[in-house]
Scaffold this motif. Structure first.
Motif, PDB file in Angstrom:
ATOM      1  N   ASP A   1      -5.447  -7.487   5.096  1.00  0.00           N
ATOM      2  CA  ASP A   1      -4.592  -6.451   4.503  1.00  0.00           C
ATOM      3  C   ASP A   1      -4.940  -6.236   3.029  1.00  0.00           C
ATOM      4  OD1 ASP A   1      -3.276  -5.879   6.833  1.00  0.00           O
ATOM      5  OD2 ASP A   1      -1.605  -7.243   6.454  1.00  0.00           O
TER       6      ASP A   1
ATOM      7  N   ARG B   1      -6.713   1.906  -2.134  1.00  0.00           N
ATOM      8  CA  ARG B   1      -6.399   2.276  -3.518  1.00  0.00           C
ATOM      9  C   ARG B   1      -7.572   3.015  -4.155  1.00  0.00           C
ATOM     10  NH1 ARG B   1      -3.139  -2.514  -3.808  1.00  0.00           N
ATOM     11  NH2 ARG B   1      -4.873  -3.809  -4.499  1.00  0.00           N
TER      12      ARG B   1
ATOM     13  N   ASN C   1      -6.005  -2.783   1.455  1.00  0.00           N
ATOM     14  CA  ASN C   1      -5.261  -2.228   0.317  1.00  0.00           C
ATOM     15  C   ASN C   1      -6.199  -1.814  -0.806  1.00  0.00           C
ATOM     16  OD1 ASN C   1      -3.005  -2.813   1.737  1.00  0.00           O
ATOM     17  ND2 ASN C   1      -2.186  -4.363   0.332  1.00  0.00           N
TER      18      ASN C   1
ATOM     19  N   LEU D   1       0.853  -1.183   0.000  1.00  0.00           N
ATOM     20  CA  LEU D   1       0.000   0.000   0.000  1.00  0.00           C
ATOM     21  C   LEU D   1       0.892   1.237   0.000  1.00  0.00           C
ATOM     22  CD1 LEU D   1      -2.804   1.220   0.193  1.00  0.00           C
ATOM     23  CD2 LEU D   1      -2.677   0.998   2.663  1.00  0.00           C
TER      24      LEU D   1
END
Lengths: 208, 311
Positions: free
Chosen positions: A66, A74, A70, A19
């Motif tokens: 995660d 995004r 992410n 990330l």
């Protein structure tokens, strides 16, 4: 998955690998204008996502949490705006997509395996199996570190064979609903659990 | 109560993988948004694991619990904890655990009732436990069904720097006594002479709940060599309250120490407010500590009694 520490002030939110800094900043900004509070909310959401994936029976639940974060981050970096008060629905939607991908992958692997090894064998402890000594040692060590009344509450909650009856009696004694008692006990248990986990990771296993 | 039962059934079905997908999706959204519901889910999970390890579940249900909740390494760790808790809780104790009284307040204040009631429901258990943080001192006075051998450690094992915004000993309070150090505090360090010696701490963990049958004021045996009386106050449920004001009051001398702008700290047993009170201010006698959270006007109060310890 390794996570990079990111200082958000008082709270050290941990940025998942993969990330970008910008994505992480966008995510935190969406969660709360105050960076410390955003860090706390982020860690809470991550912890819950990990548990949701565990309850769904997924392996690697931390990685999946995660991955979910992410993707959300995004999208935020790309300009998606969420109502900061209620971002959970979006997180949940993305988590379901990730989960379905896991299912599809598992299904492909299952077909490829074509063996009797799926689903994985159940862990069935022996009836007579006693908790490992070092586990008990760590538990005793950790119980000693919580305030005495919390310790008493936790142990009384786990005492005896007639647990349901005992717990109802304890709830009546405290004059609180059973679920409030459950939550109260669980918060103590969570402290103890974290301490035991830490203790076990430090104490060498002599049985190995 | 009916709502509780519905939630129980719903959560249990989810944990056992019996909930239809649309309902599971809706429940997961609620779990992300509602902390209490999430905590309840984890509590039920722990109960199922504990019941499973006690052999209280039907074989098919037990198999389901193990498959769903104990097949991952983390799940096995939780199962092991449940089993260990069952084992420790069932150890016959010489002294039955004290019944627990609900959160005790000095006076009701309508404005603050909601918050404090919520705190009580959220598990604000603050407990008195005493610790003398000198490595050689034997541990005594342990209550509860378990013979435990350790006590809370100080929040910071190393000497704390002088407080950033000095707490204000109230006029009339006695000055701190001359520091006395145990030999082990000074021994074994080549540069001991050039470093600030570490203050000796006595630790008191406080709760605002009271055990029935234990309404007597908690005693804080303060050894003569102590420099700092570290009072740790459990803040579970109060983590979001921002800053705190704390005051220590003597029955005889009024407020002897107070400080504002205190922040919570994460200790190994949970989140706490840590008050480093110069031990010299705490002469033997009865005291109370008053903690006010955030913008609240009413303080939570806990009494304790300082007693001297020889040696």
């Amino acid at each position: 998955m390794t996570r990079d520490k990111e200082d958000t002030g008082a709270i050290r939110a941990v940025r998942p690998r993969g990330l970008t800094r910008e994505g992480f900043d966008a995510l935190l900004a969406c969660l709360d204008p105050d960076r410390d509070k955003a860090g706390e909310r982020y860690e809470m959401i991550r912890r819950k996502l990990v548990r949701l994936f565990e309850w769904r029976g997924c392996d690697g639940s931390e990685d999946l949490a995660d991955e979910t974060i992410n993707r959300v981050a995004r999208r935020m970096e790309e300009g998606l705006e969420l109502k900061s008060a209620e971002p959970y629905g979006y997180f949940c939607g993305v988590a379901h997509l990730v989960f379905k991908e896991v299912l599809r992958r598992s299904s492909r692997e299952f077909r490829a395996l074509e063996s009797g090894e799926w689903p994985p064998p159940i862990y069935v402890p022996e009836e007579s199996e006693e908790p490992a000594d070092r586990g008990l040692e760590c538990l005793r060590h950790c119980l000693a570190r919580v305030p005495g009344e919390q310790r008493d509450l936790l142990l009384r909650y786990h005492q005896g064979d007639n647990n349901i009856g005992n717990r109802k009696a304890l709830a009546r004694e405290l004059d609180i609903p059973l679920n409030a008692l459950r939550i109260r006990v669980h918060r103590v248990r969570r402290k103890v659990e974290a301490c035991v986990h830490d203790c076990l990771s430090r104490v060498p296993d002599s049985s190995r | 109560m009916r709502q509780n039962q519905m939630d129980d059934e719903l959560l249990r079905s989810y944990l056992l993988g019996e909930l239809p997908e649309p309902e599971a999706d809706r429940l997961e959204q609620r779990l992300l948004a509602e902390d209490e519901l999430f905590d309840l889910m984890e509590a039920l999970e722990a109960e199922l694991l504990a019941a499973s390890s006690r052999g209280e579940l039907a074989p098919a249900e037990r198999e389901r619990v193990l498959r769903r909740l104990a097949s991952s390494p983390q799940g096995r760790e939780r199962l092991a904890l449940a089993k260990a808790l069952n084992t420790v809780a069932d150890v016959p104790s010489k002294q039955a655990p004290s019944p627990i009284l609900p959160f005790r307040r000095r006076a009701a204040a309508p404005k603050a009732v909601f918050q404090w009631a919520a705190l009580a429901a959220a598990g604000l258990l603050m407990v008195a436990g005493l610790s003398w943080f000198s490595r050689k001192t034997p541990q005594e006075g342990i209550s509860g069904p378990l013979a435990v051998h350790e006590r809370p450690a100080p929040a910071s094992p190393v000497a704390p720097a002088p407080e950033e915004s000095p707490a204000s000993p109230t006029p009339g309070a006695q000055p701190p006594r001359e520091p006395q150090r145990t030999p082990e505090c000074l021994a074994g360090k080549d540069d001991a002479a050039t470093k600030r010696p570490e203050p000796v701490k006595a630790v008191l963990a406080l709760s605002l709940t009271t055990l029935r049958g234990a309404e007597d004021i908690e005693e804080f045996p303060l050894p003569p060599g102590a420099d700092i009386a570290e009072i740790q106050i459990d803040l579970e449920g109060l983590e979001d309250s921002g800053s705190f004001h704390a005051a220590v009051r003597s029955k005889d001398k009024g407020t002897i120490w107070e400080k504002s702008g205190l922040k919570s700290r994460r200790l190994d047993w949970g989140t706490a407010l840590v008050l480093d009170v110069p031990a010299g201010l705490l002469t033997p006698g009865e005291y109370e500590v008053a903690v006010t959270a955030g913008t609240e006007t009413e303080a939570m109060i806990k009494e304790f009694k300082v007693v001297s310890v020889n040696g």
